[in-house]
Design an enzyme around this catalytic site. Structure first.
Site, short mmCIF file in Angstrom:
data_model
loop_
_atom_site.label_atom_id
_atom_site.label_comp_id
_atom_site.label_asym_id
_atom_site.label_seq_id
_atom_site.Cartn_x
_atom_site.Cartn_y
_atom_site.Cartn_z
N TYR A 128 0.82 -1.21 0.00
CA TYR A 128 0.00 0.00 0.00
C TYR A 128 0.86 1.26 0.00
CZ TYR A 128 -3.38 3.51 1.53
OH TYR A 128 -4.15 4.64 1.62
N GLU A 173 -2.49 15.45 9.38
CA GLU A 173 -3.11 14.30 10.05
C GLU A 173 -3.94 14.82 11.21
OE1 GLU A 173 -4.59 11.22 11.73
OE2 GLU A 173 -3.32 10.74 10.00
N ASP A 223 -4.08 9.60 1.87
CA ASP A 223 -4.02 8.31 2.55
C ASP A 223 -5.04 8.34 3.67
OD1 ASP A 223 -3.36 5.93 3.73
OD2 ASP A 223 -1.48 6.65 4.61
N TYR A 292 -6.41 -6.42 3.71
CA TYR A 292 -7.54 -5.55 3.43
C TYR A 292 -8.69 -6.38 2.90
CZ TYR A 292 -4.60 -1.33 3.87
OH TYR A 292 -3.79 -0.33 4.34
#
Length: 357
Positions: A128, A173, A223, A292
């Site tokens: 990823y 973030e 992300d 995932y």
């Protein structure tokens, strides 16, 4: 911790301006729990992580009328559930935004879980992190300024740092706890924060982008978590419009875009919005991530109007960047062949996503 670890956490109480509990109102219940109740109306829904008899499960727990705990699959992925054997729980707490869980698994190393959903494991994070980063950055010559939305574990930062042309990296973030937990338990990823080019902004990305000068970035990498609850706005038109404004002509976006096996409706919506906003190229790519749901994850990758971008053929191949393969650690997944292969799509996806071609 043991009792909470086995039962999961109750949904947060929501109060009105007078201090009254509004949980009785459907409007006040978090979206994950609304979906859970829709599939099991007789249950009192709870969130999120479930660790039972030594196994972590991406399921949710509820109590029936007799007070017994009942488990059912996460409504984001109806009909399936991911399970990993737990060797030990290393950390579990509630931040201002989500439940944060770290555990040692028997087969994938340490695992980071947010609100009951696996975000990364030590074994397969490379697929990823490397693909979401190098698909856009290897498609443009000499990227210099990059923004990361989300990515509090630091893995995307670690990968951006391989590109010695990059001069400045902003990361926005929202949850400081994710950053601190990653630094403690995932130092190989969080090493990305140590790069001198990184400027950390703790806060809401939507708000952050409203103050970004037009055309500031060569690339933006989103992300984000799955588009549920607060993250829903990160797949909607206004957010993509602010991203397009923040990119220079010919700048690129790479945005997490769910699984082609499970969410073609979301992919279709995202591509439709991006085709409307981004006047350069819009493509869908994918990679394999075993932990995932369905084992794959996709990316919508776009460019703004300006110098043409050929995403399918990397103009800035990683193999030709001095020291890129060895920076921090060797690349484990990405190479130019995997880059090209990521855009090869199965027939069913081409049929079900009307704008994918």
């Amino acid at each position: 911790m043991g009792e909470d670890a086995e039962r999961g956490f109750e949904c947060p109480k929501i109060m009105d301006g007078k201090g009254n509990n509004e949980n009785a109102s459907e409007k006040a219940i978090p979206s994950c729990c609304l979906k859970a109740r829709a599939s099991a109306t007789e249950l009192e829904a709870k969130c999120h992580s479930t660790v039972l008899s030594g196994w972590f499960s991406e399921s949710q727990s509820s109590s029936d009328k007799a007070g017994r705990t009942v488990y059912f699959n996460n409504p984001i992925w109806p009909g399936e559930v991911q399970c990993l054997r737990v060797e030990s729980i290393l950390y579990q707490a509630k931040s201002d935004y989500q439940e944060v869980l770290v555990f040692e698994s028997s087969s994938y190393g340490k695992v980071l879980v947010l609100d009951g959903i696996i975000q990364l494991t030590e074994k397969d994070e490379c697929a990823y992190q490397e693909m979401i980063t190098h698909l856009p950055l290897c498609s443009i010559p000499s990227p210099k300024t990059v923004l990361v939305v989300g990515g509090g574990d630091g893995g995307v930062l670690r990968e951006i740092a391989r590109h010695n042309s990059v001069q400045h990296i902003d990361i926005c973030e929202i949850d400081r706890m994710v950053i601190e937990v990653s630094k403690k338990f995932f130092p190989e990823l969080a090493a990305g924060f140590d790069d001198a080019r990184v400027c950390l902004h703790v806060g809401d990305a939507v708000e952050f982008l409203t103050h970004v000068p037009e055309g500031k970035y060569d690339a933006i990498i989103v992300d984000s978590s799955d588009p549920v609850g607060p993250a829903q706005q990160l797949v909607e038109k206004p957010f993509f419009e602010t991203i397009a404004r923040a990119l220079r002509p010919g700048g690129v976006l790479c945005n997490m875009a769910e699984s082609m096996w499970l969410h073609t409706h979301i992919i279709d919506d995202m591509i439709s919005v991006c085709r409307e906003i981004f006047k350069g190229s819009v493509h869908y790519a994918w990679t394999s991530v075993p932990t995932y749901p369905s084992g794959v994850i996709g990316f919508v990758i776009c460019s703004t109007e300006g110098p043409p971008v050929d995403f399918l053929n990397p103009i800035n191949p990683i193999e030709k960047l001095d020291g890129a393969d060895q920076h921090k650690r060797k690349l484990r997944y990405y190479n130019s062949e995997m880059h090209k292969a990521a855009f090869a799509l199965p027939s069913f996806l081409k049929r079900e996503v009307r704008l994918i071609l």
